[in-house]
Enzyme design. Structure first.
Site, PDB file in Angstrom:
ATOM      1  CB  ALA A  67      -0.903   0.001   1.228  1.00 23.74           C
ATOM      2  N   GLY A 110      -0.630  -5.035   0.333  1.00 21.72           N
ATOM      3  CA  GLY A 110      -1.789  -4.859  -0.542  1.00 21.72           C
ATOM      4  C   GLY A 110      -1.576  -5.437  -1.922  1.00 21.72           C
ATOM      5  CD  GLU A 133      -0.073  -6.242   5.150  1.00 23.07           C
ATOM      6  OE1 GLU A 133      -0.712  -6.141   4.107  1.00 23.07           O
ATOM      7  OE2 GLU A 133       0.566  -7.292   5.450  1.00 23.07           O
TER       8      GLU A 133
END
Length: 259
Positions: A67, A110, A133
């Site tokens: 992301a 992502g 993450e």
């Protein structure tokens, strides 16, 4: 070709659309705009009966490294609740036509979640998959904990999610995350070839097959079997079924029309 700022969407053959992530200077980091443009391209493809398969790629060197961290950093626990990205992910989740992903290089966070929305993943030898993450103090938020577990099983999913470690292409194939490995220069070509094979099949049956396979993850065995039988029976009413039988009997190639 449809021009977007974060992606390129182009019809590469009669029935195949290719979507290419187009932020190479940022390793194709997925910002909200990127996801919105992918969703728009898929909605357009869904409405176009001549498009039967989508190929999704990040290009020759990277799929998507995650992301857009700068965008994520602007959120807090309140603002993230009204984030618009879940509605764009929902478009990918509901897309009824097959998606074949060509993955080279980093496919992280992502980006890995995006690839896992595809139905088939072709991995370059240099591909690296991961959900890092945890290193930011969060967890995957676009289905990563769920789809990764479906694909590779609890043990490896736990290791990847809890440690943030990446796996290589061979491990991804061995554990069912990717379908096959190619030389990086051939990954897109192979994904395109698979897409063309699928595009030549009866479109209604292809859509029903995708739906039925996905149902196996979403429902129990009995419900999945009932859904499969319902789809199986409904396809007997299609012109493509009659064409398939006729072509088999006549020893010729079937011409499927999606009817």
């Amino acid at each position: 070709m449809s021009e977007f700022s974060d992606i390129r969407a182009e019809r590469v053959s009669a029935h195949v659309l290719r979507i290419t992530l187009n932020r190479p200077q940022l390793r194709n980091a997925l910002r909200t705009q990127t996801l919105a443009e992918i969703a728009t391209a898929l909605e357009t493809a869904e409405a176009d009966s001549t498009l039967r398969v989508v190929v999704l790629t990040g290009g020759p060197t990277v799929f998507a490294a995650g992301a857009d961290i700068g965008e994520l950093a602007a959120h807090d626990a309140v603002s993230i609740q009204t984030d618009s990205r879940p509605k764009h992910w929902a478009v990918l989740r509901r897309f009824a036509k097959p998606i074949v992903a060509a993955v080279n290089g980093f496919c992280l966070g992502g980006g890995c979640e995006l690839a896992m929305h595809a139905d088939i993943i072709v991995a370059g030898e240099d591909a690296k998959f991961g959900q890092p993450e945890i290193n930011l103090g969060i967890i995957p938020g676009a289905g990563g904990t769920q789809r990764l577990t479906w694909a590779v099983g609890k043990a490896l999913a736990m290791r990847m999610v809890l440690t943030g470690e990446m796996i290589d292409a061979r491990t991804a194939v061995a554990h069912g995350l990717a379908t096959e490995i190619c030389h990086p220069e051939l990954t897109l070509e192979r994904a395109q070839a698979i897409a063309e094979i699928i595009a030549a099949k009866p479109p209604l049956a292809v859509r029903a097959a995708k739906e039925a396979v996905l149902k196996s993850f979403e429902a129990g065995l009995e419900a999945g079997l009932a859904h499969e039988r319902k789809c199986f029976s409904a396809l007997f009413a299609t012109a493509d079924f009659r064409e398939g039988v006729a072509a088999f009997r006549d020893k010729r190639r079937a011409q499927f029309q999606g009817l």
